[in-house]
Design a protein around this motif. Structure first.
Motif, PDB file in Angstrom:
ATOM      1  N   ILE A  30     107.181   2.346 -59.941  1.00 34.26           N
ATOM      2  CA  ILE A  30     105.916   2.813 -59.372  1.00 34.26           C
ATOM      3  C   ILE A  30     104.784   2.543 -60.351  1.00 34.26           C
ATOM      4  N   SER A  31     105.018   2.766 -61.638  1.00 34.15           N
ATOM      5  CA  SER A  31     103.991   2.480 -62.649  1.00 34.15           C
ATOM      6  C   SER A  31     103.627   1.000 -62.673  1.00 34.15           C
ATOM      7  N   ALA A  32     104.628   0.130 -62.564  1.00 34.37           N
ATOM      8  CA  ALA A  32     104.363  -1.313 -62.553  1.00 34.37           C
ATOM      9  C   ALA A  32     103.542  -1.703 -61.318  1.00 34.37           C
ATOM     10  N   LEU A  33     103.892  -1.156 -60.158  1.00 33.44           N
ATOM     11  CA  LEU A  33     103.120  -1.421 -58.946  1.00 33.44           C
ATOM     12  C   LEU A  33     101.686  -0.924 -59.112  1.00 33.44           C
TER      13      LEU A  33
ATOM     14  N   HIS B 220      99.914  -0.564 -61.858  1.00 33.55           N
ATOM     15  CA  HIS B 220      99.136  -1.411 -62.777  1.00 33.55           C
ATOM     16  C   HIS B 220      98.735  -2.735 -62.122  1.00 33.55           C
ATOM     17  N   ARG B 221      99.586  -3.278 -61.274  1.00 35.08           N
ATOM     18  CA  ARG B 221      99.222  -4.513 -60.569  1.00 35.08           C
ATOM     19  C   ARG B 221      98.152  -4.238 -59.519  1.00 35.08           C
ATOM     20  N   LEU B 222      98.296  -3.148 -58.768  1.00 32.75           N
ATOM     21  CA  LEU B 222      97.293  -2.802 -57.759  1.00 32.75           C
ATOM     22  C   LEU B 222      95.957  -2.425 -58.393  1.00 32.75           C
ATOM     23  N   ALA B 223      95.986  -1.871 -59.592  1.00 34.35           N
ATOM     24  CA  ALA B 223      94.782  -1.355 -60.237  1.00 34.35           C
ATOM     25  C   ALA B 223      93.805  -2.457 -60.660  1.00 34.35           C
ATOM     26  N   GLU B 224      94.272  -3.703 -60.760  1.00 33.01           N
ATOM     27  CA  GLU B 224      93.377  -4.787 -61.168  1.00 33.01           C
ATOM     28  C   GLU B 224      92.247  -4.936 -60.153  1.00 33.01           C
ATOM     29  N   GLY B 225      91.024  -4.741 -60.619  1.00 29.62           N
ATOM     30  CA  GLY B 225      89.853  -4.872 -59.755  1.00 29.62           C
ATOM     31  C   GLY B 225      89.641  -3.705 -58.809  1.00 29.62           C
ATOM     32  N   SER B 226      90.384  -2.616 -59.005  1.00 28.07           N
ATOM     33  CA  SER B 226      90.274  -1.470 -58.097  1.00 28.07           C
ATOM     34  C   SER B 226      89.423  -0.365 -58.708  1.00 28.07           C
ATOM     35  N   THR B 227      89.156   0.641 -57.891  1.00 25.24           N
ATOM     36  CA  THR B 227      88.494   1.863 -58.341  1.00 25.24           C
ATOM     37  C   THR B 227      89.542   2.965 -58.330  1.00 25.24           C
ATOM     38  N   VAL B 228      89.798   3.541 -59.476  1.00 23.79           N
ATOM     39  CA  VAL B 228      90.790   4.616 -59.567  1.00 23.79           C
ATOM     40  C   VAL B 228      90.150   5.907 -59.072  1.00 23.79           C
ATOM     41  N   VAL B 229      90.757   6.492 -58.041  1.00 18.79           N
ATOM     42  CA  VAL B 229      90.294   7.764 -57.491  1.00 18.79           C
ATOM     43  C   VAL B 229      90.928   8.914 -58.260  1.00 18.79           C
ATOM     44  N   ARG B 230      92.222   8.796 -58.529  1.00 14.17           N
ATOM     45  CA  ARG B 230      92.964   9.769 -59.335  1.00 14.17           C
ATOM     46  C   ARG B 230      93.964   8.989 -60.163  1.00 14.17           C
ATOM     47  N   PRO B 231      93.894   9.095 -61.488  1.00 12.09           N
ATOM     48  CA  PRO B 231      94.818   8.332 -62.342  1.00 12.09           C
ATOM     49  C   PRO B 231      96.280   8.668 -62.048  1.00 12.09           C
ATOM     50  N   LEU B 232      97.150   7.689 -62.255  1.00 14.38           N
ATOM     51  CA  LEU B 232      98.584   7.909 -62.083  1.00 14.38           C
ATOM     52  C   LEU B 232      99.064   8.823 -63.203  1.00 14.38           C
ATOM     53  N   ASP B 233      99.523  10.010 -62.818  1.00 12.06           N
ATOM     54  CA  ASP B 233      99.928  11.011 -63.796  1.00 12.06           C
ATOM     55  C   ASP B 233     100.778  12.054 -63.083  1.00 12.06           C
ATOM     56  N   ALA B 234     101.328  12.957 -63.828  1.00 13.93           N
ATOM     57  CA  ALA B 234     102.113  14.041 -63.237  1.00 13.93           C
ATOM     58  C   ALA B 234     101.203  14.903 -62.366  1.00 13.93           C
ATOM     59  N   ALA B 235     101.780  15.388 -61.265  1.00 13.41           N
ATOM     60  CA  ALA B 235     101.061  16.288 -60.364  1.00 13.41           C
ATOM     61  C   ALA B 235     101.959  17.489 -60.091  1.00 13.41           C
ATOM     62  N   GLN B 236     101.372  18.519 -59.541  1.00 14.74           N
ATOM     63  CA  GLN B 236     102.122  19.742 -59.239  1.00 14.74           C
ATOM     64  C   GLN B 236     103.293  19.453 -58.294  1.00 14.74           C
ATOM     65  N   TRP B 237     103.146  18.457 -57.421  1.00 11.35           N
ATOM     66  CA  TRP B 237     104.145  18.182 -56.388  1.00 11.35           C
ATOM     67  C   TRP B 237     104.963  16.920 -56.633  1.00 11.35           C
ATOM     68  N   ALA B 238     104.666  16.168 -57.707  1.00 13.42           N
ATOM     69  CA  ALA B 238     105.391  14.920 -57.953  1.00 13.42           C
ATOM     70  C   ALA B 238     105.374  14.583 -59.433  1.00 13.42           C
ATOM     71  N   PRO B 239     106.442  13.948 -59.943  1.00 12.72           N
ATOM     72  CA  PRO B 239     106.463  13.529 -61.346  1.00 12.72           C
ATOM     73  C   PRO B 239     105.337  12.547 -61.675  1.00 12.72           C
ATOM     74  N   LEU B 240     104.980  11.688 -60.720  1.00 12.30           N
ATOM     75  CA  LEU B 240     103.850  10.777 -60.864  1.00 12.30           C
ATOM     76  C   LEU B 240     103.124  10.706 -59.533  1.00 12.30           C
ATOM     77  N   TYR B 241     101.794  10.725 -59.598  1.00 17.43           N
ATOM     78  CA  TYR B 241     100.973  10.615 -58.405  1.00 17.43           C
ATOM     79  C   TYR B 241      99.640  10.009 -58.821  1.00 17.43           C
ATOM     80  N   GLY B 242      99.156   9.050 -58.036  1.00 17.90           N
ATOM     81  CA  GLY B 242      97.850   8.471 -58.299  1.00 17.90           C
ATOM     82  C   GLY B 242      97.257   7.879 -57.039  1.00 17.90           C
ATOM     83  N   MET B 243      95.934   7.714 -57.046  1.00 16.44           N
ATOM     84  CA  MET B 243      95.231   7.157 -55.888  1.00 16.44           C
ATOM     85  C   MET B 243      94.194   6.167 -56.390  1.00 16.44           C
ATOM     86  N   LEU B 244      94.114   5.026 -55.709  1.00 18.05           N
ATOM     87  CA  LEU B 244      93.098   4.036 -56.047  1.00 18.05           C
ATOM     88  C   LEU B 244      92.657   3.301 -54.791  1.00 18.05           C
TER      89      LEU B 244
END
Length: 135
Positions: free
Chosen positions: A93-96, A98-122
């Protein structure tokens, strides 16, 4: 590792009704977590709104939904859905991400969340908003 994509619909106060309607059409189970359930109430009028919800059927039907809180921008014609990518391997998921993040706007960085070990939005360079998380 397996990765799935799911349509993630965005509403403002109508997610529970939409989920119940889609369940009545397609069958399956509704799961809904409210902002109150998650301990993230910023506006008391929105405490019972859906922070995370889904309809999942045994036949493979799956749709997710949530109510965009009033402190975030929302326009039904501009951001009515996200594409949700969920996997069980944090490295993949982290690799995906980082590839999607190229040229994107990060809405919420990929990081631990209350409901998931990793969660992010871009939002990618094409205007598509992606939610990535580890189940």
């Amino acid at each position: 590792m397996s990765v799935t994509t799911t349509t993630h619909l965005n509403f403002r106060g109508a997610a529970r009704d939409a989920l119940d309607f889609y369940r009545s059409v397609f069958g399956g189970r509704v799961v809904a977590v409210t902002y109150k359930d998650a301990g993230d109430v910023r506006n008391e009028n929105e405490a019972d709104w859906v922070m995370w919800g889904e309809v999942a059927g045994d036949d493979g039907f799956h749709v997710m939904a949530y109510d965009v809180p009033s402190h975030l921008p929302w326009n039904q014609g501009e951001n009515p859905f996200f594409v949700s990518v969920r996997g069980d391997d944090a490295d993949e998921i982290s690799a995906l991400w980082h590839r999607l993040a190229e040229g994107s706007t990060v809405v919420r960085p990929l990081d631990a969340a209350q409901w998931a070990p990793l969660y992010g939005m871009l939002t990618d360079r094409f205007g598509v908003t992606w939610v990535l998380d580890v189940a």
